[in-house]
Design a protein around this motif. Structure first.
Motif: not given
Length: 206
Positions: A90-95, A116-119
């Motif tokens: 999820v984080a990687d896709t946000k980035l 959102a990704g960094v958080k």
């Protein structure tokens, strides 16, 4: 079912390999074939859908087709969120979405996606590849250059992102060193921000 899943993943990985070789049309055809297999076999479960959508998005971006890339990344985030919430995918896709926003000239949207990704990466206590974080540095840097009121806060966010870079020790050292400086040393901070961004770009994967 495992055989079908294996076949779909084989075609998806083929698409990834072809894209890395610069064979973009062949990569697009391979991921389309994988999507067709998933649809015709009734294997459109969230995890499969998410992986295929993300691969299709990255391929579309490489071709310069930003509209379908944006749509596929949004679908990937939704599908990953259903089966793997609060996880690295999820984080990687946000980035990846942030990088797409930067390509479309939307640094504010990119910054929100980066936050959102960094958080999430911070909550998971994990890092990310430099090539995923580099667009975030560019987004925060660009916003800081046009927003004097929030300049220091934006540069602080940029360094927070830099510290999550896997393998880029120099970027993290620059971030830590600069964040300890007096906030009044604005010019030094800006110069260090450029060096951090350059470092991450140098560490980016092809």
């Amino acid at each position: 079912q495992s055989a079908i899943m294996g076949l779909i993943e084989t075609w998806r990985y083929r698409a990834v390999a072809l894209r890395r070789q610069g064979k973009l049309r062949a990569a697009e055809a391979a991921v389309a074939h994988a999507e067709t297999l998933a649809r015709e076999t009734g294997f459109q479960v969230p995890l499969v859908t998410a992986r295929l959508a993300r691969t299709a998005a990255i391929t579309a971006e490489a071709q310069g087709r930003l509209v379908p890339a944006e749509a596929n990344l949004a679908q990937a985030v939704t599908s990953f969120g259903l089966v793997l919430p609060q996880t690295r995918p999820v984080a990687d896709t946000k980035l990846l979405q942030a990088a797409d926003a930067m390509r479309r000239g939307q640094p504010r949207q990119a910054a929100e996606l980066c936050r959102a990704g960094v958080k999430l990466l911070g909550e998971l206590d994990i890092g990310a590849r430099p090539d995923l974080l580099s667009p975030c540095l560019s987004a925060f840097d660009r916003l800081a250059s046009v927003d004097p009121t929030h300049r220091q806060a934006l540069l602080a966010e940029m360094f927070e992102a830099a510290e999550l870079s896997q393998g880029s020790v120099t970027a993290r050292q620059i971030a830590a060193r600069t964040m300890r400086r007096d906030s009044a040393a604005d010019n030094a901070l800006f110069s260090a921000s450029s060096r951090a961004s350059t470092t991450l770009c140098a560490w980016s994967s092809p």
